[in-house]
Design a protein around this motif. Sequence first.
Motif, mmCIF file in Angstrom:
data_model
loop_
_atom_site.group_PDB
_atom_site.id
_atom_site.type_symbol
_atom_site.label_atom_id
_atom_site.label_comp_id
_atom_site.label_asym_id
_atom_site.label_seq_id
_atom_site.Cartn_x
_atom_site.Cartn_y
_atom_site.Cartn_z
ATOM 1 N N PRO A 39 0.773 -1.095 0.041
ATOM 2 C CA PRO A 39 0.062 0.169 -0.195
ATOM 3 C C PRO A 39 0.951 1.179 0.038
ATOM 4 O O PRO A 39 1.835 1.328 0.801
ATOM 5 N N ALA A 40 0.536 2.250 -0.905
ATOM 6 C CA ALA A 40 1.194 3.486 -1.150
ATOM 7 C C ALA A 40 0.921 4.456 0.194
ATOM 8 O O ALA A 40 -0.123 4.157 0.863
ATOM 9 N N ALA A 41 1.617 5.556 0.145
ATOM 10 C CA ALA A 41 1.151 6.346 1.361
ATOM 11 C C ALA A 41 -0.187 6.939 1.404
ATOM 12 O O ALA A 41 -0.630 7.145 2.392
ATOM 13 N N ASP A 42 -0.565 7.220 -0.106
ATOM 14 C CA ASP A 42 -1.721 7.912 -0.106
ATOM 15 C C ASP A 42 -2.867 6.931 0.231
ATOM 16 O O ASP A 42 -4.161 7.103 0.885
ATOM 17 N N THR A 43 -2.758 5.477 -0.156
ATOM 18 C CA THR A 43 -3.544 4.298 0.293
ATOM 19 C C THR A 43 -3.612 4.464 1.777
ATOM 20 O O THR A 43 -4.701 4.531 2.421
ATOM 21 N N LEU A 44 -2.594 4.505 2.362
ATOM 22 C CA LEU A 44 -2.420 4.439 3.896
ATOM 23 C C LEU A 44 -3.193 5.660 4.529
ATOM 24 O O LEU A 44 -3.670 5.485 5.696
ATOM 25 N N ALA A 45 -3.076 6.854 4.046
ATOM 26 C CA ALA A 45 -3.369 7.970 4.566
ATOM 27 C C ALA A 45 -5.058 7.905 4.755
ATOM 28 O O ALA A 45 -5.791 8.573 5.686
ATOM 29 N N LEU A 46 -5.749 7.061 3.806
ATOM 30 C CA LEU A 46 -7.162 7.140 3.992
ATOM 31 C C LEU A 46 -7.648 5.951 4.949
ATOM 32 O O LEU A 46 -8.302 5.335 4.512
ATOM 33 N N SER A 47 -7.136 6.204 6.032
ATOM 34 C CA SER A 47 -7.060 5.009 7.099
ATOM 35 C C SER A 47 -8.258 5.377 8.201
ATOM 36 O O SER A 47 -8.334 4.454 8.925
ATOM 37 N N THR A 48 -8.943 6.354 8.197
ATOM 38 C CA THR A 48 -9.822 6.373 9.254
ATOM 39 C C THR A 48 -11.316 7.041 8.736
ATOM 40 O O THR A 48 -11.488 7.570 7.638
ATOM 41 N N THR A 49 -12.268 6.579 9.029
ATOM 42 C CA THR A 49 -13.794 6.880 8.861
ATOM 43 C C THR A 49 -14.406 7.314 10.098
ATOM 44 O O THR A 49 -14.284 6.508 11.144
ATOM 45 N N ASP A 50 -15.296 8.501 10.157
ATOM 46 C CA ASP A 50 -16.004 8.866 11.241
ATOM 47 C C ASP A 50 -17.542 8.390 10.910
ATOM 48 O O ASP A 50 -17.911 8.536 9.746
ATOM 49 N N VAL A 51 -18.056 8.030 11.812
ATOM 50 C CA VAL A 51 -19.480 7.591 11.911
ATOM 51 C C VAL A 51 -20.443 8.331 12.754
ATOM 52 O O VAL A 51 -20.146 8.189 13.924
ATOM 53 N N ASP A 52 -21.399 8.751 12.446
ATOM 54 C CA ASP A 52 -22.406 9.208 13.154
ATOM 55 C C ASP A 52 -23.707 8.134 13.686
ATOM 56 O O ASP A 52 -24.192 7.568 12.739
ATOM 57 N N LEU A 53 -23.642 7.790 14.908
ATOM 58 C CA LEU A 53 -24.484 6.618 15.115
ATOM 59 C C LEU A 53 -26.059 7.105 15.549
ATOM 60 O O LEU A 53 -26.915 6.147 15.666
ATOM 61 N N ALA A 54 -25.988 8.384 15.744
ATOM 62 C CA ALA A 54 -27.388 8.869 16.608
ATOM 63 C C ALA A 54 -28.663 8.467 15.692
ATOM 64 O O ALA A 54 -29.701 7.910 16.486
ATOM 65 N N ALA A 55 -28.720 8.324 14.479
ATOM 66 C CA ALA A 55 -30.058 7.879 13.793
ATOM 67 C C ALA A 55 -30.105 6.275 13.821
ATOM 68 O O ALA A 55 -31.452 5.894 13.194
ATOM 69 N N ILE A 56 -29.191 5.573 14.136
ATOM 70 C CA ILE A 56 -29.448 4.181 14.169
ATOM 71 C C ILE A 56 -30.248 3.658 15.084
ATOM 72 O O ILE A 56 -30.050 3.620 16.374
ATOM 73 N N GLN A 57 -31.439 3.076 14.942
ATOM 74 C CA GLN A 57 -32.317 2.600 15.905
ATOM 75 C C GLN A 57 -31.830 1.107 16.429
ATOM 76 O O GLN A 57 -31.361 0.373 15.569
ATOM 77 N N PRO A 58 -32.445 0.683 17.412
ATOM 78 C CA PRO A 58 -32.160 -0.721 17.987
ATOM 79 C C PRO A 58 -32.505 -1.700 16.961
ATOM 80 O O PRO A 58 -33.602 -1.378 16.506
ATOM 81 N N GLY A 59 -31.886 -2.835 16.705
ATOM 82 C CA GLY A 59 -32.316 -3.412 15.701
ATOM 83 C C GLY A 59 -31.664 -3.321 14.312
ATOM 84 O O GLY A 59 -31.701 -4.003 13.403
ATOM 85 N N GLN A 60 -31.333 -1.859 14.220
ATOM 86 C CA GLN A 60 -30.964 -1.507 12.817
ATOM 87 C C GLN A 60 -29.442 -1.820 12.634
ATOM 88 O O GLN A 60 -28.724 -1.850 13.646
ATOM 89 N N ALA A 61 -28.921 -1.423 11.480
ATOM 90 C CA ALA A 61 -27.339 -1.708 11.019
ATOM 91 C C ALA A 61 -27.323 -0.833 9.984
ATOM 92 O O ALA A 61 -28.002 -0.555 9.043
ATOM 93 N N ILE A 62 -26.077 -0.336 10.024
ATOM 94 C CA ILE A 62 -25.534 0.458 8.498
ATOM 95 C C ILE A 62 -24.184 -0.282 8.210
ATOM 96 O O ILE A 62 -23.342 -0.902 9.129
ATOM 97 N N THR A 63 -24.089 -0.025 7.051
ATOM 98 C CA THR A 63 -22.739 -0.502 6.591
ATOM 99 C C THR A 63 -21.803 1.038 5.978
ATOM 100 O O THR A 63 -22.336 1.707 5.309
ATOM 101 N N VAL A 64 -20.727 1.236 6.491
ATOM 102 C CA VAL A 64 -20.048 2.244 6.191
ATOM 103 C C VAL A 64 -18.527 1.614 5.312
ATOM 104 O O VAL A 64 -18.101 0.353 5.631
#
Lengths: 184, 412
Positions: free
Chosen positions: A47-72
């Motif tokens: 993996p190149a430096a730019d590939t490694l740089a894309l290494s974090t993702t932020d996720v907002d959990l507020a809208a996910i109801q119990p029993g629901q799931a999302i894919t990020v």
Amino acid sequence: MADSATHAQPSSTDGQSRRDFLLYSTIAVGAVGTAAALWPFVHSMNPAADTLALSTTDVDLAAIQPGQAITVVWQGKPVFVRHRTEEDIALATKDDSAELRDKMADATRVQKPEWLIVVGVCTHLGCVPLGQKAGDPKGDFGGWFCPCHGSHYDTSGRIRKGPAPLNLPVPKYSFTSDTTIRIG
Amino acid sequence: MSGFQTNNKVISWLDERLPIFSMMQHSAIEYPTPRNLNYWWNFGSLAAFVLVVMLLTGIFLVMNYSSHTSLAFDSVERIMRDVNYGWLIRYLHMNGASMFFILVYIHMFRNLYYGSYKAPREVLWWVGIIIYLAMMATGFLGYVLPWGQMSFWGATVITNLFSAFPVVGQSIVTLLWGGFSVDNPTLNRFFSLHYLLPFVIVGLVVVHVWALHTVRSNNPLGVEMKGEADSIPFHPYYTIKDLFGIGLFLMFFLAFVFWAPNFFGEPDNYIPANPMVTPPHIVPEWYYLPFYAILRSFTMDLWIIPAKLQGVVAMFAAILILFFLPWLDTSKVRSAKFRPIYRQFFWLFLVDCLVLGYVGGKPAEEPLVTIGQLGTAYYFAHFLIIMPLLGKLEKPKPLPASISAAVLKEKA
């Protein structure tokens, strides 16, 4: 040596061992040099430096109801974020004592019991298991079912049945607030 | 060998400095060939012909293809719709790949039937297996390039095979991908290697033919050529026969290209790649299906060896075992014509490969899982049990004194 017959050598064994030394050290230096020259080419495929740089993702959990799931998406891979119900959690902790192929307690796989976060890539051959959407098959253990070769995962993302060897891995993540996480 | 002679001064000047003409005379014109080769001996030259077709069509496809994940799929559609005769060149290339495997499989089963892998042709057989392995790699890499759903998920499943190896597995997979999933770096390197490997195959074919010309062709009787009466010169007898074969083959090939161009393909590959959604049923290209069935037939962990590793090892072993065939087959008699029992096992083995191919293309459900497991067991039993025992137990029919003796007796 063949030429020792025509060219008289003062002490042939001495000369030979000196030549052997030169020969072997030349081969050794050449081999190390070749390996050193090869490494940049092999490593250029990692993996190149730019590939490694894309290494974090932020996720907002507020809208996910119990029993629901999302894919990020994290590092080009799907990550399953499931808001588990009380029954899901109870089932997962109860099964801590069940026969598990890749033994892990549910408590070690979550930071908050209601949030299960796992990489959604089947540990068999890398398909994306089903079970995120309401109508999806969730397998025999209420978690996920991989349609490619029939692996069943439970409500803790642990492998329970089928060819996959390992549980769905839990990525490194942290709660940046009560309702947001950062994966990676 | 009479050698090359000419009255043309320019040709003889050149030939003394670089003996191209002598070599052609020696290995394509005078080259002594068994007089009794049947049509199953056409498939080597046919495969070489398709290799050339693949190289030419591939070179022209590259002129309009973009190896970037955001452009690849559309650039292939542009070849299909906008580029002059792009559809023809792509369908030739696409179906040519399937043709190449059909021809090579027939070539390999011909070899199994007539025992061509036996001494002194072991190295010839080895080079052939290496060509086959290079073809499988090339075919896999090429299938990824259109960047459809099957391209993406086929690449994901196949590269993940390497993760089965303990300790270093995951690092190997990351190295293959150039990232953390099949993505743009993966597509680029696959394109680079897909362009490289066919030329490697050309080099291997040269070695294959070199080995062939050293040990000469086997023949349906499996007895060596002993004198002039057993052989005929390659030209004109086999040049004309090979050309005739190419004519027939082109009819077969072009029938698919023009009337059923997607017969061998998967409709899902006309959906652009989506890393978030796995198609419900991933199948590799048809030519890998028997090995895919072997891979999937291991479903239980054994001690500390996970099922996945067993499957991967078995799949590679299924091909590597072919290298040992010249010694696993203990019979001195080459041709199945004189081996009445082996002949039956040969057909059983062929059926077994077809059954495995069928199972490999279906979802992993009962009863197909069990059938696949039995088929896998039989595949290995054929090489490890049946071949060694048969050579010792079977009583072969008497061999003819020579090719010419047998041929002339048949005529009489």
